[in-house]
Design a protein around this motif. Structure first.
Motif, PDB file in Angstrom:
ATOM      1  N   ALA A   1       0.839  -1.197   0.000  1.00 45.57           N
ATOM      2  CA  ALA A   1       0.000   0.000   0.000  1.00 45.57           C
ATOM      3  C   ALA A   1       0.873   1.245   0.000  1.00 45.57           C
ATOM      4  O   ALA A   1       1.673   1.452   0.919  1.00 45.57           O
TER       5      ALA A   1
ATOM      6  N   TYR B   1      -4.208  -5.372   6.235  1.00 40.83           N
ATOM      7  CA  TYR B   1      -4.557  -4.249   5.358  1.00 40.83           C
ATOM      8  C   TYR B   1      -6.046  -3.925   5.486  1.00 40.83           C
ATOM      9  O   TYR B   1      -6.431  -2.758   5.659  1.00 40.83           O
TER      10      TYR B   1
ATOM     11  N   ASN C   1      -3.344   4.741  -0.672  1.00 37.53           N
ATOM     12  CA  ASN C   1      -4.105   4.813   0.576  1.00 37.53           C
ATOM     13  C   ASN C   1      -5.153   5.914   0.557  1.00 37.53           C
ATOM     14  O   ASN C   1      -5.632   6.346   1.600  1.00 37.53           O
TER      15      ASN C   1
ATOM     16  N   TYR D   1      -6.914   3.804   3.333  1.00 32.70           N
ATOM     17  CA  TYR D   1      -6.184   2.911   4.239  1.00 32.70           C
ATOM     18  C   TYR D   1      -5.284   3.761   5.114  1.00 32.70           C
ATOM     19  O   TYR D   1      -4.362   4.397   4.624  1.00 32.70           O
ATOM     20  N   GLN D   2      -5.567   3.795   6.409  1.00 33.94           N
ATOM     21  CA  GLN D   2      -4.780   4.617   7.316  1.00 33.94           C
ATOM     22  C   GLN D   2      -4.351   3.864   8.567  1.00 33.94           C
ATOM     23  O   GLN D   2      -4.059   4.460   9.603  1.00 33.94           O
TER      24      GLN D   2
END
Length: 585
Positions: free
Chosen positions: A34, A242, A287, A294-295
């Motif tokens: 990512a 993830y 992200n 995605y954090q």
């Protein structure tokens, strides 16, 4: 997908790649790469700090995709720097602007000889002030100092004895320092294509978590200077870790478990089907809203993690391939066929009426919205996009899809010239939240069709809310088709909220719908008065676009998933409603 909902303009770029038939960038069971910082956002330096676990291992991934350890440190805060002159600022960050707080320069004095292990090089470096081990194209060396110029390095060379040399690195080297200092811990230089990897946990312990830019992540980190530039930072992580770092950003972790499970399967499948959009940056997905938000672990809860664990290894499949599981916030009452929004025809992405969003429509802030234009604003809208038009005098919906969503809109100028925008462009040219809208104030638009009512999933087996009738042994999961007889003999349909007579008097029952998560995308449209679907009449000389929903309408509605879960449907029933004919395994 920005937290909670994909933004159209970014998604279009993704679809251009996804629908060109490119090979999958990621296989089922493989780690996800990512991208965290890349392109114009690549960094001259990047910090890591231990959250769970202690220290770090340095290395790279070999041709068999295995992590190869080159060295380690017990330091809990480290920084990766590109091997160019970087200066230490007063706040402890590294900058290209010269300051008086020290420099991590790109010239070093290299001691004679080489070493065949990190331990040997580190031991030798410990005997020299400012010494550090360096791994260069397969060989360990000991280097000393970090000078801004070659002349400065040469001036200090003699103090380290005979046989030394002054050296730099290639444009692809990475230097590791103790954060907020000029103390070098390690240097990596494997030339072009060399990707430096950092594994949190000096002893290789499992479950490590690491802080990066205010967020904590599972997994390892990759640092690459693509084209000799700044550091591209990538988090390499297992699929489930993830997804755990994604679900609570795309959907509130407080939502029903079955909705969270549906989101987890969508997120997992989307990664596999995403193609090679970010191939030039050497990772699978970014992200941001361009892919999925995605954090990391900050927002993860026991409930959101449990939803991921409960669906571990489950993907949505169609004809032997992982499905492209697009999703969005809400659709306004009907999903849409993929080919009516973008280009590809995908049988499992078929438009249909969505009866479930009605459960939450009046409770979701901004579900209904309006946007008003003047003729001059519409004229400027087209001219700013390069269209040679006169003054716009008319705007109308010129075609609806079978699902009742807008397929095309037509602008007409004062010379009678028309400008037609269809599919995704019909929404983007107006800058509105959804393709489910009508227009008033212009000439007569075509009438939207009523989409056929789709087959509903089987009766929920795990009701999310029960309404008891007659006695405690008879219950209903919802009030569809239920009639009440009043004291005067009148009958009426039941809906929430409802009032019932209890031993303690009159009590009100209702289904509670939470407000939109704070991560939900804001928009330039405003909700209609009191968040209702009441028609809005355009004032003279204006055009009013009135719509509902938020997103591109292809695939799963997140609010629809919420509503279905509240009715008691399971995640597989939810997914099979929004993705026609898929298999889950």
């Amino acid at each position: 997908m920005r937290a909670f909902v994909l933004q159209l303009t970014l998604l279009l770029a993704l679809l251009t790649v996804c629908f060109t038939g490119s090979a999958l960038a990621l296989g089922v069971g493989e780690d996800v790469r990512a991208g965290l910082s890349y392109g114009s956002g690549a960094l001259p330096s990047a910090n890591l700090e231990n959250n769970v676990g202690s220290g770090y291992r340095f290395g790279y991934y070999d041709s068999q995709d295995q992590f190869v350890t080159l060295g380690s440190t017990a330091e809990t805060q480290i920084s990766m720097l590109k091997t160019q002159n970087l200066y230490l600022s007063t706040n402890g960050s590294y900058t290209t602007s010269a300051t008086g707080n020290g420099v991590v320069g790109c010239y070093h004095v290299q001691l004679p000889g080489s070493y065949d292990s990190f331990q040997a090089a580190q031991s030798a470096a410990a005997g020299v002030s400012g010494g550090f081990p360096a791994w260069v194209s397969g060989t360990y060396y000991v280097r000393v100092g970090a000078y801004a110029t070659r002349a400065e390095a040469e001036a200090n060379q003699g103090s380290f004895g005979a046989g030394t040399s002054v050296t730099g690195t290639s444009s692809y080297g990475v230097t590791v320092t103790k954060t907020k200092t000029t103390n070098i811990l390690f240097q990596f230089d494997n030339g072009e294509g060399g990707i430096f990897a950092v594994a949190p946990g000096a002893s290789g312990e499992s479950g490590a978590k690491t802080w990066f830019k205010g967020n904590k992540y599972a997994g390892n980190f990759l640092y690459e200077r693509i084209g000799g530039g700044n550091l591209t930072v990538v988090n390499r992580v297992s699929m489930d870790d993830y997804v755990k770092g994604l679900v609570p950003y795309e959907m509130s972790a407080s939502w029903p478990a079955e909705a969270l499970k549906a989101q987890a399967v969508c997120a997992r499948s989307f990664v596999i089907s995403a193609g090679t959009k970010h191939g030039n940056y050497h990772f699978d997905v970014c992200n941001t809203t361009c892919c999925q938000v995605y954090q990391g672990c900050n927002r993860a809860t026991a409930d959101s993690d449990a939803a991921v664990d409960a669906t571990s290894g489950v993907y949505a499949w169609y004809n032997g391939e992982v499905a492209k599981t697009f999703y969005y916030a809400s659709n306004g009452g009907a999903t849409e066929s993929c080919q009516n929004v973008w280009t590809a025809t995908l049988p499992y992405l078929t438009g249909k009426a969505d009866p479930y969003e009605a459960d939450i429509a009046n409770s979701v802030n901004g579900y209904y919205w309006t946007k008003t234009f003047t003729p001059s604003q519409l004229t400027a809208q087209l001219r700013n996009r390069g269209y040679n038009c006169g003054n716009i005098v008319d705007l109308k919906v010129s075609q609806f899809t079978d699902s009742g969503n807008v397929y095309s809109v037509t602008f007409t100028d004062d010379a009678g010239k028309t400008f037609v925008f269809s599919k995704a462009n019909a929404r983007s040219i107006l800058g509105v939240k959804s393709m489910h809208f009508t227009i008033s104030g212009g000439s007569s638009s075509v009438t939207p069709p009523t989409p056929p009512t789709p087959s509903e999933p089987e009766t929920p087996t795990e009701p999310g809310k029960l309404y008891y009738v007659d006695n405690a042994s008879t219950s209903l999961s919802n009030l569809d088709g239920v009639w009440a007889i009043g004291g005067e003999g009148k009958t009426e349909t039941m809906s929430v909220p409802i009032s019932v007579l209890t031993m303690d008097g009159v009590s009100t029952l209702q289904t509670t719908v939470p407000t939109t998560p704070t991560s939900t995308t804001g928009s330039q449209e405003t909700p209609a008065g009191n968040n209702t679907s009441a028609p809005v009449t355009a004032a003279a000389g204006t055009f009013v676009v009135s719509g509902a929903g938020n997103g591109h309408n292809v695939g799963l509605s997140q609010w629809g998933a919420y509503a279905m879960a509240k009715r008691g449907y399971t995640y597989d029933q939810i997914l099979n409603f929004y993705y026609t004919g898929i298999d889950l395994h």
